[in-house]
Each structure stands twice: as structure tokens, then as C-alpha cells.
Design a protein around this motif. Sequence first.
Motif, PDB file in Angstrom:
ATOM      1  N   ALA A  19     -43.883  52.233-161.278  1.00  0.00           N
ATOM      2  CA  ALA A  19     -45.049  52.784-160.218  1.00  0.00           C
ATOM      3  C   ALA A  19     -46.595  52.393-160.737  1.00  0.00           C
ATOM      4  CB  ALA A  19     -44.875  54.186-159.978  1.00  0.00           C
ATOM      5  N   ASP A  20     -46.694  52.232-161.967  1.00  0.00           N
ATOM      6  CA  ASP A  20     -47.821  52.013-162.540  1.00  0.00           C
ATOM      7  C   ASP A  20     -48.027  50.389-162.468  1.00  0.00           C
ATOM      8  OD1 ASP A  20     -50.243  51.449-164.085  1.00  0.00           O
ATOM      9  OD2 ASP A  20     -49.642  52.561-165.520  1.00  0.00           O
ATOM     10  N   GLU A  21     -48.962  49.936-161.973  1.00  0.00           N
ATOM     11  CA  GLU A  21     -48.830  48.277-161.772  1.00  0.00           C
ATOM     12  C   GLU A  21     -49.160  47.844-163.287  1.00  0.00           C
ATOM     13  OE1 GLU A  21     -50.868  46.507-158.631  1.00  0.00           O
ATOM     14  OE2 GLU A  21     -49.735  47.854-157.076  1.00  0.00           O
ATOM     15  N   ASP A  22     -50.136  48.582-163.875  1.00  0.00           N
ATOM     16  CA  ASP A  22     -50.400  48.177-165.051  1.00  0.00           C
ATOM     17  C   ASP A  22     -49.416  48.142-166.193  1.00  0.00           C
ATOM     18  OD1 ASP A  22     -52.933  47.747-164.376  1.00  0.00           O
ATOM     19  OD2 ASP A  22     -53.761  50.096-165.282  1.00  0.00           O
ATOM     20  N   ALA A  23     -48.248  48.876-165.973  1.00  0.00           N
ATOM     21  CA  ALA A  23     -47.146  48.801-166.832  1.00  0.00           C
ATOM     22  C   ALA A  23     -46.113  47.855-166.313  1.00  0.00           C
ATOM     23  CB  ALA A  23     -46.337  50.214-166.594  1.00  0.00           C
ATOM     24  N   PHE A  24     -46.468  47.164-165.314  1.00  0.00           N
ATOM     25  CA  PHE A  24     -45.211  46.054-165.050  1.00  0.00           C
ATOM     26  C   PHE A  24     -45.207  44.950-165.950  1.00  0.00           C
ATOM     27  CE2 PHE A  24     -44.124  42.391-162.496  1.00  0.00           C
ATOM     28  CZ  PHE A  24     -42.835  43.023-161.894  1.00  0.00           C
ATOM     29  N   ASP A  25     -44.070  44.553-166.105  1.00  0.00           N
ATOM     30  CA  ASP A  25     -43.632  43.551-167.041  1.00  0.00           C
ATOM     31  C   ASP A  25     -42.826  42.568-166.286  1.00  0.00           C
ATOM     32  OD1 ASP A  25     -42.527  41.541-168.936  1.00  0.00           O
ATOM     33  OD2 ASP A  25     -42.759  42.973-170.615  1.00  0.00           O
ATOM     34  N   ARG A  26     -43.000  41.370-166.144  1.00  0.00           N
ATOM     35  CA  ARG A  26     -42.343  40.366-165.208  1.00  0.00           C
ATOM     36  C   ARG A  26     -40.833  40.316-165.770  1.00  0.00           C
ATOM     37  NH1 ARG A  26     -44.971  37.105-161.702  1.00  0.00           N
ATOM     38  NH2 ARG A  26     -43.242  35.532-161.938  1.00  0.00           N
ATOM     39  N   GLU A  27     -40.641  40.865-167.049  1.00  0.00           N
ATOM     40  CA  GLU A  27     -39.257  40.720-167.601  1.00  0.00           C
ATOM     41  C   GLU A  27     -38.820  42.128-167.685  1.00  0.00           C
ATOM     42  OE1 GLU A  27     -39.408  38.645-171.213  1.00  0.00           O
ATOM     43  OE2 GLU A  27     -40.347  36.891-170.301  1.00  0.00           O
ATOM     44  N   ALA A  28     -39.387  43.131-167.323  1.00  0.00           N
ATOM     45  CA  ALA A  28     -38.929  44.588-167.320  1.00  0.00           C
ATOM     46  C   ALA A  28     -38.730  45.157-166.069  1.00  0.00           C
ATOM     47  CB  ALA A  28     -39.930  45.579-168.321  1.00  0.00           C
ATOM     48  N   TYR A  29     -37.686  44.815-165.332  1.00  0.00           N
ATOM     49  CA  TYR A  29     -37.231  45.491-163.995  1.00  0.00           C
ATOM     50  C   TYR A  29     -35.702  45.651-163.884  1.00  0.00           C
ATOM     51  CZ  TYR A  29     -36.647  40.873-162.962  1.00  0.00           C
ATOM     52  OH  TYR A  29     -36.253  39.311-162.910  1.00  0.00           O
ATOM     53  N   ILE A  30     -35.324  46.468-162.966  1.00  0.00           N
ATOM     54  CA  ILE A  30     -33.687  46.558-162.583  1.00  0.00           C
ATOM     55  C   ILE A  30     -33.435  46.112-161.321  1.00  0.00           C
ATOM     56  CG2 ILE A  30     -31.962  48.361-162.517  1.00  0.00           C
ATOM     57  CD1 ILE A  30     -33.744  50.119-164.343  1.00  0.00           C
ATOM     58  N   VAL A  31     -32.419  45.376-161.219  1.00  0.00           N
ATOM     59  CA  VAL A  31     -31.810  45.040-159.858  1.00  0.00           C
ATOM     60  C   VAL A  31     -30.502  45.528-159.865  1.00  0.00           C
ATOM     61  CG1 VAL A  31     -31.256  43.053-158.505  1.00  0.00           C
ATOM     62  CG2 VAL A  31     -33.251  42.809-159.920  1.00  0.00           C
ATOM     63  N   ALA A  32     -30.193  46.258-158.921  1.00  0.00           N
ATOM     64  CA  ALA A  32     -28.732  47.004-158.714  1.00  0.00           C
ATOM     65  C   ALA A  32     -28.309  46.793-157.193  1.00  0.00           C
ATOM     66  CB  ALA A  32     -28.807  48.365-159.091  1.00  0.00           C
ATOM     67  N   SER A  33     -27.224  46.729-157.087  1.00  0.00           N
ATOM     68  CA  SER A  33     -26.368  46.507-155.991  1.00  0.00           C
ATOM     69  C   SER A  33     -26.430  47.902-155.398  1.00  0.00           C
ATOM     70  CB  SER A  33     -25.125  46.064-155.814  1.00  0.00           C
ATOM     71  OG  SER A  33     -24.249  47.246-156.692  1.00  0.00           O
ATOM     72  N   ALA A  34     -26.259  48.077-153.907  1.00  0.00           N
ATOM     73  CA  ALA A  34     -26.443  49.341-153.328  1.00  0.00           C
ATOM     74  C   ALA A  34     -25.348  50.477-153.729  1.00  0.00           C
ATOM     75  CB  ALA A  34     -26.325  49.397-151.921  1.00  0.00           C
ATOM     76  N   ASN A  35     -24.086  50.013-154.094  1.00  0.00           N
ATOM     77  CA  ASN A  35     -22.923  50.532-154.349  1.00  0.00           C
ATOM     78  C   ASN A  35     -23.180  51.259-155.844  1.00  0.00           C
ATOM     79  OD1 ASN A  35     -22.292  48.303-155.810  1.00  0.00           O
ATOM     80  ND2 ASN A  35     -20.256  48.206-154.876  1.00  0.00           N
ATOM     81  N   ALA A  36     -23.942  50.583-156.471  1.00  0.00           N
ATOM     82  CA  ALA A  36     -24.168  51.028-158.102  1.00  0.00           C
ATOM     83  C   ALA A  36     -25.405  52.257-158.157  1.00  0.00           C
ATOM     84  CB  ALA A  36     -24.618  49.946-159.013  1.00  0.00           C
ATOM     85  N   ILE A  37     -25.804  52.589-156.868  1.00  0.00           N
ATOM     86  CA  ILE A  37     -27.018  53.523-156.964  1.00  0.00           C
ATOM     87  C   ILE A  37     -26.293  54.957-156.716  1.00  0.00           C
ATOM     88  CG2 ILE A  37     -29.140  54.292-156.079  1.00  0.00           C
ATOM     89  CD1 ILE A  37     -29.396  51.761-157.475  1.00  0.00           C
ATOM     90  N   SER A  38     -26.656  56.010-157.433  1.00  0.00           N
ATOM     91  CA  SER A  38     -26.300  57.340-157.166  1.00  0.00           C
ATOM     92  C   SER A  38     -27.347  58.351-157.396  1.00  0.00           C
ATOM     93  CB  SER A  38     -24.723  57.603-157.838  1.00  0.00           C
ATOM     94  OG  SER A  38     -24.953  57.746-159.091  1.00  0.00           O
ATOM     95  N   ASP A  39     -27.165  59.424-156.525  1.00  0.00           N
ATOM     96  CA  ASP A  39     -28.133  60.667-156.817  1.00  0.00           C
ATOM     97  C   ASP A  39     -27.560  61.256-157.840  1.00  0.00           C
ATOM     98  OD1 ASP A  39     -29.707  62.783-156.977  1.00  0.00           O
ATOM     99  OD2 ASP A  39     -29.738  62.812-154.712  1.00  0.00           O
ATOM    100  N   THR A  40     -28.254  61.451-159.206  1.00  0.00           N
ATOM    101  CA  THR A  40     -27.869  62.006-160.157  1.00  0.00           C
ATOM    102  C   THR A  40     -27.764  63.675-160.060  1.00  0.00           C
ATOM    103  OG1 THR A  40     -30.154  62.034-161.016  1.00  0.00           O
ATOM    104  CG2 THR A  40     -28.700  60.414-162.048  1.00  0.00           C
ATOM    105  N   LEU A  41     -28.773  64.163-159.046  1.00  0.00           N
ATOM    106  CA  LEU A  41     -28.655  65.577-158.947  1.00  0.00           C
ATOM    107  C   LEU A  41     -27.101  66.068-158.232  1.00  0.00           C
ATOM    108  CD1 LEU A  41     -32.059  66.453-157.523  1.00  0.00           C
ATOM    109  CD2 LEU A  41     -31.230  66.562-159.705  1.00  0.00           C
ATOM    110  N   GLU A  42     -26.308  64.961-157.431  1.00  0.00           N
ATOM    111  CA  GLU A  42     -25.476  64.939-156.657  1.00  0.00           C
ATOM    112  C   GLU A  42     -24.061  65.083-157.764  1.00  0.00           C
ATOM    113  OE1 GLU A  42     -24.743  62.603-153.749  1.00  0.00           O
ATOM    114  OE2 GLU A  42     -26.768  63.247-152.516  1.00  0.00           O
ATOM    115  N   HIS A  43     -24.337  64.543-158.918  1.00  0.00           N
ATOM    116  CA  HIS A  43     -23.293  64.261-160.061  1.00  0.00           C
ATOM    117  C   HIS A  43     -23.491  64.845-161.084  1.00  0.00           C
ATOM    118  CE1 HIS A  43     -21.557  61.129-157.389  1.00  0.00           C
ATOM    119  NE2 HIS A  43     -22.695  60.672-157.302  1.00  0.00           N
ATOM    120  N   ARG A  44     -23.965  66.279-161.421  1.00  0.00           N
ATOM    121  CA  ARG A  44     -24.109  66.887-162.526  1.00  0.00           C
ATOM    122  C   ARG A  44     -22.981  67.577-162.989  1.00  0.00           C
ATOM    123  NH1 ARG A  44     -29.707  70.195-161.967  1.00  0.00           N
ATOM    124  NH2 ARG A  44     -30.047  69.248-163.985  1.00  0.00           N
TER     125      ARG A  44
END
Length: 70
Positions: free
Chosen positions: A45-70
Motif C-alpha cells: 500500500a505504501d508506494e515508497d515500499a514498492f519494489d518492481r520485483e516484490a509483488y504477488i500474482v495469484a489466480s482467483a481460486n488461490a485466494i481465500s479469506d483466512t478468517l473463514e479458515h481458522r
Amino acid sequence: MYSSDGWKRLAADPDPVRDLGYDLAEWKSHRVSYRDGDRFVFVPADEDAFDREAYIVASANAISDTLEHR
């Protein structure tokens, strides 16, 4: 770096900051549509912390709400 004994002394559910020394950061997600399905791109979220080599790309089915999977 923790030794084997150091790892054994940690709690079963260690605090990420206090016990493991992690620095927490806020991230934003952006949904991107492709022919074969949506993807999510996560960047700091902090643009100053953005690194062109430090990001995550994930498919929609790889995303889950961790609060639902406790």
C-alpha cells in the motif's frame, strides 16, 4: 537465524512480530481479467515500499479469506 533449540522454544502459534521479527505491511490487491480467468496482483500500500520485483500474482481460486479458515 534460529537454531533447532530456538525453534523448539517458540510457541506453537508464534506472534509474527514479537517472536519471529517480521515487519508487518499493508498490501493492496488489484483484480485483473484475462481470457482464462481473473488474477489478483498484490502490491504494498505504501508506494515508497514498492519494489518492481516484490509483488504477488495469484489466480482467483488461490485466494481465500483466512478468517473463514481458522
